[in-house]
Design a protein around this motif. Structure first.
Motif, PDB file in Angstrom:
ATOM      1  N   ILE A   1     -35.041  25.523  50.296  1.00 45.98           N
ATOM      2  CA  ILE A   1     -35.054  27.056  49.660  1.00 45.98           C
ATOM      3  C   ILE A   1     -34.865  28.144  51.357  1.00 45.98           C
ATOM      4  CG2 ILE A   1     -36.037  26.686  47.527  1.00 45.98           C
ATOM      5  CD1 ILE A   1     -38.336  27.809  48.744  1.00 45.98           C
ATOM      6  N   GLY A   2     -35.735  27.635  52.501  1.00 44.15           N
ATOM      7  CA  GLY A   2     -36.027  28.498  53.349  1.00 44.15           C
ATOM      8  C   GLY A   2     -34.322  28.948  54.090  1.00 44.15           C
ATOM      9  N   GLU A   3     -33.599  27.306  54.013  1.00 42.21           N
ATOM     10  CA  GLU A   3     -32.372  27.404  54.900  1.00 42.21           C
ATOM     11  C   GLU A   3     -31.579  28.222  53.914  1.00 42.21           C
ATOM     12  OE1 GLU A   3     -32.434  22.843  56.305  1.00 42.21           O
ATOM     13  OE2 GLU A   3     -31.813  22.995  54.500  1.00 42.21           O
ATOM     14  N   SER A   4     -31.359  27.839  52.472  1.00 46.30           N
ATOM     15  CA  SER A   4     -30.848  28.848  51.401  1.00 46.30           C
ATOM     16  C   SER A   4     -30.681  30.382  52.350  1.00 46.30           C
ATOM     17  CB  SER A   4     -31.081  28.554  50.363  1.00 46.30           C
ATOM     18  OG  SER A   4     -30.399  27.186  49.656  1.00 46.30           O
ATOM     19  N   ILE A   5     -32.147  30.918  51.887  1.00 46.14           N
ATOM     20  CA  ILE A   5     -32.165  32.297  52.252  1.00 46.14           C
ATOM     21  C   ILE A   5     -32.108  32.661  53.712  1.00 46.14           C
ATOM     22  CG2 ILE A   5     -34.165  34.433  52.774  1.00 46.14           C
ATOM     23  CD1 ILE A   5     -35.640  32.163  50.377  1.00 46.14           C
ATOM     24  N   ALA A   6     -32.111  31.581  54.602  1.00 46.67           N
ATOM     25  CA  ALA A   6     -31.859  31.908  56.312  1.00 46.67           C
ATOM     26  C   ALA A   6     -29.951  31.810  55.956  1.00 46.67           C
ATOM     27  CB  ALA A   6     -31.891  31.139  57.031  1.00 46.67           C
ATOM     28  N   GLU A   7     -29.701  31.613  54.961  1.00 43.11           N
ATOM     29  CA  GLU A   7     -28.195  31.868  55.297  1.00 43.11           C
ATOM     30  C   GLU A   7     -27.030  32.760  54.734  1.00 43.11           C
ATOM     31  OE1 GLU A   7     -24.141  28.062  54.261  1.00 43.11           O
ATOM     32  OE2 GLU A   7     -25.693  29.115  52.364  1.00 43.11           O
ATOM     33  N   ALA A   8     -27.946  33.778  54.340  1.00 43.78           N
ATOM     34  CA  ALA A   8     -27.528  34.520  53.979  1.00 43.78           C
ATOM     35  C   ALA A   8     -27.843  35.788  54.416  1.00 43.78           C
ATOM     36  CB  ALA A   8     -27.849  35.427  52.364  1.00 43.78           C
ATOM     37  N   VAL A   9     -28.312  35.688  55.861  1.00 43.79           N
ATOM     38  CA  VAL A   9     -29.725  36.596  56.331  1.00 43.79           C
ATOM     39  C   VAL A   9     -28.527  36.925  57.374  1.00 43.79           C
ATOM     40  CG1 VAL A   9     -30.408  37.243  58.299  1.00 43.79           C
ATOM     41  CG2 VAL A   9     -32.322  35.728  56.236  1.00 43.79           C
ATOM     42  N   PRO A  10     -27.847  38.525  57.984  1.00 45.85           N
ATOM     43  CA  PRO A  10     -26.569  38.619  58.187  1.00 45.85           C
ATOM     44  C   PRO A  10     -26.594  38.101  59.852  1.00 45.85           C
ATOM     45  CG  PRO A  10     -27.850  40.519  57.121  1.00 45.85           C
ATOM     46  CD  PRO A  10     -28.493  39.059  56.829  1.00 45.85           C
ATOM     47  N   ARG A  11     -25.516  37.701  59.880  1.00 41.27           N
ATOM     48  CA  ARG A  11     -25.272  36.976  61.411  1.00 41.27           C
ATOM     49  C   ARG A  11     -25.642  38.111  62.695  1.00 41.27           C
ATOM     50  NH1 ARG A  11     -19.127  35.800  60.828  1.00 41.27           N
ATOM     51  NH2 ARG A  11     -19.163  34.574  59.101  1.00 41.27           N
ATOM     52  N   GLY A  12     -25.853  37.323  63.755  1.00 35.53           N
ATOM     53  CA  GLY A  12     -26.616  37.825  64.361  1.00 35.53           C
ATOM     54  C   GLY A  12     -28.160  38.400  65.043  1.00 35.53           C
ATOM     55  N   THR A  13     -28.475  37.003  63.652  1.00 36.41           N
ATOM     56  CA  THR A  13     -30.085  37.489  63.824  1.00 36.41           C
ATOM     57  C   THR A  13     -30.650  36.013  64.225  1.00 36.41           C
ATOM     58  OG1 THR A  13     -30.126  38.419  61.968  1.00 36.41           O
ATOM     59  CG2 THR A  13     -32.419  37.607  62.269  1.00 36.41           C
ATOM     60  N   GLY A  14     -31.665  36.377  65.344  1.00 36.10           N
ATOM     61  CA  GLY A  14     -31.901  35.093  66.494  1.00 36.10           C
ATOM     62  C   GLY A  14     -33.188  34.164  65.374  1.00 36.10           C
ATOM     63  N   SER A  15     -33.010  33.258  65.648  1.00 34.97           N
ATOM     64  CA  SER A  15     -33.289  31.791  64.785  1.00 34.97           C
ATOM     65  C   SER A  15     -34.855  32.370  64.250  1.00 34.97           C
ATOM     66  CB  SER A  15     -33.647  30.562  65.537  1.00 34.97           C
ATOM     67  OG  SER A  15     -33.741  30.863  66.985  1.00 34.97           O
ATOM     68  N   ALA A  16     -35.897  33.368  65.535  1.00 32.15           N
ATOM     69  CA  ALA A  16     -37.231  33.230  65.786  1.00 32.15           C
ATOM     70  C   ALA A  16     -37.686  34.817  64.321  1.00 32.15           C
ATOM     71  CB  ALA A  16     -38.118  33.780  66.366  1.00 32.15           C
ATOM     72  N   GLU A  17     -36.612  35.293  64.316  1.00 28.13           N
ATOM     73  CA  GLU A  17     -36.388  36.255  63.559  1.00 28.13           C
ATOM     74  C   GLU A  17     -35.872  35.996  62.337  1.00 28.13           C
ATOM     75  OE1 GLU A  17     -34.207  41.148  63.637  1.00 28.13           O
ATOM     76  OE2 GLU A  17     -33.968  39.732  64.798  1.00 28.13           O
ATOM     77  N   ARG A  18     -34.940  35.089  62.077  1.00 33.11           N
ATOM     78  CA  ARG A  18     -34.839  34.696  60.399  1.00 33.11           C
ATOM     79  C   ARG A  18     -36.049  34.362  60.017  1.00 33.11           C
ATOM     80  NH1 ARG A  18     -28.790  33.594  59.205  1.00 33.11           N
ATOM     81  NH2 ARG A  18     -28.419  33.579  61.248  1.00 33.11           N
ATOM     82  N   ARG A  19     -36.374  33.372  60.610  1.00 33.22           N
ATOM     83  CA  ARG A  19     -37.560  32.881  60.372  1.00 33.22           C
ATOM     84  C   ARG A  19     -38.642  33.406  59.801  1.00 33.22           C
ATOM     85  NH1 ARG A  19     -37.389  28.713  64.165  1.00 33.22           N
ATOM     86  NH2 ARG A  19     -38.389  30.274  65.500  1.00 33.22           N
ATOM     87  N   ARG A  20     -38.666  34.906  59.784  1.00 29.47           N
ATOM     88  CA  ARG A  20     -39.206  35.485  59.822  1.00 29.47           C
ATOM     89  C   ARG A  20     -39.044  36.296  58.462  1.00 29.47           C
ATOM     90  NH1 ARG A  20     -40.275  36.483  65.571  1.00 29.47           N
ATOM     91  NH2 ARG A  20     -38.986  38.103  65.758  1.00 29.47           N
TER      92      ARG A  20
ATOM     93  N   LEU B   1     -42.948  34.294  46.601  1.00 25.60           N
ATOM     94  CA  LEU B   1     -43.323  32.585  46.467  1.00 25.60           C
ATOM     95  C   LEU B   1     -44.506  32.503  48.005  1.00 25.60           C
ATOM     96  CD1 LEU B   1     -40.616  31.714  45.645  1.00 25.60           C
ATOM     97  CD2 LEU B   1     -42.384  30.653  43.871  1.00 25.60           C
ATOM     98  N   ASP B   2     -45.041  31.383  47.855  1.00 23.94           N
ATOM     99  CA  ASP B   2     -44.982  31.513  49.276  1.00 23.94           C
ATOM    100  C   ASP B   2     -44.838  31.009  50.609  1.00 23.94           C
ATOM    101  OD1 ASP B   2     -46.718  29.970  51.734  1.00 23.94           O
ATOM    102  OD2 ASP B   2     -48.574  28.566  50.226  1.00 23.94           O
ATOM    103  N   PRO B   3     -44.639  31.133  51.666  1.00 24.49           N
ATOM    104  CA  PRO B   3     -43.722  31.355  52.710  1.00 24.49           C
ATOM    105  C   PRO B   3     -43.236  29.687  52.632  1.00 24.49           C
ATOM    106  CG  PRO B   3     -44.952  33.613  53.433  1.00 24.49           C
ATOM    107  CD  PRO B   3     -45.453  32.595  51.707  1.00 24.49           C
ATOM    108  N   ALA B   4     -45.139  28.884  53.215  1.00 24.84           N
ATOM    109  CA  ALA B   4     -44.859  27.311  53.095  1.00 24.84           C
ATOM    110  C   ALA B   4     -44.049  26.616  52.275  1.00 24.84           C
ATOM    111  CB  ALA B   4     -46.347  26.942  53.004  1.00 24.84           C
ATOM    112  N   ARG B   5     -43.375  27.320  50.919  1.00 28.08           N
ATOM    113  CA  ARG B   5     -41.874  26.637  50.590  1.00 28.08           C
ATOM    114  C   ARG B   5     -41.024  26.927  51.094  1.00 28.08           C
ATOM    115  NH1 ARG B   5     -44.748  25.652  45.483  1.00 28.08           N
ATOM    116  NH2 ARG B   5     -42.882  24.468  45.276  1.00 28.08           N
TER     117      ARG B   5
END
Length: 326
Positions: free
Chosen positions: A97-116, A127-131
């Motif tokens: 689910i983290g990958e699915s959400i991250a895929e929709a984040v606008p391009r140009g966002t760094g990987s660390a910022e994307r995880r945040r 939902l618990d971010p640990a999920r």
């Protein structure tokens, strides 16, 4: 400002004799920061209109405007995002689910910022971010719908379209998701088109309600007006189907009609061959089915009366909200 406007929109499928008009000259506005509820039974054209707004279905006529400009469907995050009815089919079961959400984040966002951002969005939908490492199959239906909401919000849309997002959920979970939608809309101020066949659901989240039947809007107004003083017979019938429809005007339901059996036995019209005149007249409790002298319903298409925004030849005058005492 994020106003979504459907301007005389039509959508047709097929060609020549097999063609079907699913959406027929619909004009509807979702004002900036508002929730507009779109209601109607299955086959009324609600989901087709939604799919047209996000570019999944081509228009046959009319325009869709965002903030007064024609809506362009381009690659990358789109300004209008849709949350679908079935959260399981709308998520890739092979992706976390983290990958699915991250895929929709606008391009140009760094990987660390994307995880945040993924963690922030999961918290936003409770939902618990640990999920984030879980797969859709490991979540309940309500949790998957929360992920679908987070994914839609990840694209930072101007407008969100929620298409029957509670109908696939258990009744015990529906209220929780609706409360979440209300909170998110209040906090984020996102414009929303909320689609459902259930007026009881729509009245909980919407400030305006539009009623759709066989591809056309038959009634539109402030939620309180439509729910407490419905003008179109189809709206009254929808309200009568809601178990706690005590808010409806006394005598407004089909059960109060002197010949309810004729109305109950009437078959819905064929969307491939809509009847002439008013499309609801073959089922209408105030039309020629019950009142044969009202032949105008069979022959003349009603236009929307802007005094009470209802497409009905025999709609009563709507009581103004200012004159209500509750």
């Amino acid at each position: 400002m994020s106003e979504l406007r459907f301007d005389d929109v039509s959508v047709r499928f097929g060609s020549r004799r097999r063609a079907m008009t699913a959406v027929d000259r619909v004009s509807l506005t979702v004002p900036d920061g508002a929730v507009v509820g779109l209601v109607g039974e299955s086959g009324s054209g609600k989901s087709t209109l939604a799919r047209a707004a996000v570019g999944l279905t081509p228009l046959s006529g009319g325009r869709i405007l965002l903030d007064g400009k024609p809506l362009r469907h381009r690659s990358g995050p789109r300004p209008v995002q849709m949350v679908f009815q079935d959260p399981y089919s709308s998520l890739d079961p092979r992706m976390t689910i983290g990958e699915s959400i991250a895929e929709a984040v606008p391009r140009g966002t760094g990987s660390a910022e994307r995880r945040r951002e993924v963690a922030r969005l999961l918290e936003l939908v409770e939902l618990d971010p640990a999920r984030a490492g879980a797969h859709p199959g490991q979540l309940s239906g309500g949790q998957r719908q929360r992920v679908a909401l987070a994914r839609a919000l990840a694209a930072r849309p101007a407008v969100v379209i929620a298409d029957e997002i509670t109908s696939a959920l258990d009744v015990s979970i529906q209220g929780t998701v609706l409360n979440l939608v209300r909170r998110l809309q209040r906090e984020l101020g996102t414009s929303m088109l909320f689609i459902s066949h259930n007026l009881a659901v729509v009245r909980y989240v919407a400030s305006e309600i539009a009623v759709m039947y066989l591809g056309r809007i038959v009634e539109h107004g402030q939620a309180e007006q439509v729910l407490t003083d419905p003008q179109h017979p189809y709206t009254r019938d929808l309200l009568a189907a809601v178990p706690d429809s005590a808010h409806a005007r006394p005598g407004a339901t089909a059960a109060a009609d002197p010949t309810p059996a004729a109305v109950a036995a009437a078959e819905p019209a064929d969307p491939h061959a809509p009847p002439p005149g008013c499309r609801y007249h073959p089922r209408c409790p105030v039309g020629p089915l019950v009142h044969p002298e009202r032949e105008v319903c069979r022959t003349t298409e009603p236009t929307v009366d802007h005094r009470h925004a209802t497409a009905c030849h025999f709609a009563p005058a709507r009581e103004p909200l200012a004159g209500r005492t509750g």
